[in-house]
Design a protein around this motif. Structure first.
Motif, mmCIF file in Angstrom:
data_model
loop_
_atom_site.group_PDB
_atom_site.id
_atom_site.type_symbol
_atom_site.label_atom_id
_atom_site.label_comp_id
_atom_site.label_asym_id
_atom_site.label_seq_id
_atom_site.Cartn_x
_atom_site.Cartn_y
_atom_site.Cartn_z
ATOM 1 N N ALA A 17 0.822 -1.216 0.000
ATOM 2 C CA ALA A 17 0.000 0.000 0.000
ATOM 3 C C ALA A 17 0.854 1.262 0.000
ATOM 4 C CB ALA A 17 -0.923 -0.003 1.211
ATOM 5 N N ARG A 18 0.525 2.177 -0.883
ATOM 6 C CA ARG A 18 1.219 3.459 -0.984
ATOM 7 C C ARG A 18 0.197 4.570 -1.200
ATOM 8 N NH1 ARG A 18 4.442 0.467 0.535
ATOM 9 N NH2 ARG A 18 6.603 0.111 -0.114
ATOM 10 N N TYR A 19 0.512 5.763 -0.724
ATOM 11 C CA TYR A 19 -0.379 6.907 -0.914
ATOM 12 C C TYR A 19 -0.621 7.148 -2.400
ATOM 13 C CZ TYR A 19 -1.967 11.737 -1.226
ATOM 14 O OH TYR A 19 -2.671 12.878 -1.545
ATOM 15 N N LEU A 20 -1.878 7.349 -2.759
ATOM 16 C CA LEU A 20 -2.228 7.604 -4.154
ATOM 17 C C LEU A 20 -2.753 9.021 -4.345
ATOM 18 C CD1 LEU A 20 -2.609 6.477 -7.057
ATOM 19 C CD2 LEU A 20 -4.940 5.832 -6.355
ATOM 20 N N LEU A 21 -3.800 9.393 -3.599
ATOM 21 C CA LEU A 21 -4.395 10.717 -3.781
ATOM 22 C C LEU A 21 -5.299 11.051 -2.607
ATOM 23 C CD1 LEU A 21 -7.671 10.325 -4.639
ATOM 24 C CD2 LEU A 21 -6.624 9.522 -6.747
ATOM 25 N N SER A 22 -5.656 12.344 -2.505
ATOM 26 C CA SER A 22 -6.639 12.824 -1.540
ATOM 27 C C SER A 22 -7.770 13.487 -2.313
ATOM 28 C CB SER A 22 -6.008 13.826 -0.569
ATOM 29 O OG SER A 22 -4.974 13.219 0.176
ATOM 30 N N ALA A 23 -8.992 13.146 -1.954
ATOM 31 C CA ALA A 23 -10.151 13.653 -2.686
ATOM 32 C C ALA A 23 -11.053 14.472 -1.781
ATOM 33 C CB ALA A 23 -10.934 12.495 -3.297
ATOM 34 N N HIS A 24 -11.391 15.659 -2.236
ATOM 35 C CA HIS A 24 -12.299 16.538 -1.506
ATOM 36 C C HIS A 24 -13.659 16.604 -2.198
ATOM 37 C CE1 HIS A 24 -13.284 19.667 1.350
ATOM 38 N NE2 HIS A 24 -13.638 20.487 0.382
ATOM 39 N N GLU A 25 -13.702 16.122 -3.446
ATOM 40 C CA GLU A 25 -14.940 16.108 -4.223
ATOM 41 C C GLU A 25 -15.024 14.796 -4.997
ATOM 42 O OE1 GLU A 25 -14.849 19.500 -6.753
ATOM 43 O OE2 GLU A 25 -14.958 20.949 -5.112
#
Length: 208
Positions: A17-25
């Motif tokens: 597992a690795r960071y992919l993205l952060s979603a606000h919408e």
């Protein structure tokens, strides 16, 4: 008498597992054709520590003593189109009302429409389980027909007897509310109690 041998150590299926993205919408979410498991929990319930323990990383998810630190849907990619999703911590106080309303609408739409969602882990401090928001999140999953699993974290803070009694009470209450659709276990990122059991649940939902 046949000689018994210990089973070989199983590799951690979530270790990649690795960071992919952060979603606000909603438009920022990955394509809705994979498999993901979401993690929800009140602020400071130990959600980030649980994610780190399951993945076998020290700092996959950011651990903070500041309530509400996770303010977006944070995606960690295990394999292509297989994700762990860290939901915003709930129960925080110092958040503008309009932001709270946005998150509530976003999360509500996410649970109603996200086809990739294969399971929900609700993280609760074993000393303070089943608050209103915990029940709300579990209800989201049950209404969608998505399996849910309750992690009673920080189990190392209680003795074995207290753990067993709390586990029994939580199981009974969840069975009364949701039937046998929600799994429950004691968990400690600190002592590693229950890590393998929870990891197997999440990996199974992802098809690993």
């Amino acid at each position: 008498m046949a000689k018994t041998t210990n089973p070989p150590h199983q590799p951690n299926p979530l270790n990649a597992a690795r960071y992919l993205l952060s979603a606000h919408e909603a438009r920022q979410l990955p394509p809705d054709d994979g498999a993901e498991v979401a993690f929800a929990g009140r602020s400071n319930a130990g959600k980030s520590s649980a994610l780190n323990a399951l993945a076998g990383h020290n700092a996959l998810a950011r651990v903070s003593k500041t309530p509400g630190r996770t303010q977006q849907l944070v995606y960690f990619e295990v394999k292509p189109k297989q994700w762990l999703v860290d939901l915003p911590g709930y129960g925080y106080a110092k958040v503008p009302q309009e932001l709270l309303a946005h998150w509530q609408a976003f999360i509500d739409r996410y649970f109603q429409t996200r086809n990739a969602l294969k399971g929900l882990v609700v993280v609760m401090d074993i000393r303070h389980p089943l608050k209103d928001y915990d029940r709300l999140m579990l209800g989201y999953a049950v209404r969608r027909g998505i399996p849910a699993h309750a992690l009673l974290t920080k189990a190392d803070k209680l003795g074995r007897g207290q753990q067993a009694e709390t586990l029994r009470k939580v199981k009974n209450e969840l069975f009364s509310a949701f039937g046998d659709t929600v799994g429950v276990q004691a968990f400690s990122a600190e002592s590693r109690q229950g890590v393998e059991e929870a990891r197997a649940v999440v990996a199974g939902w992802l098809g690993l």
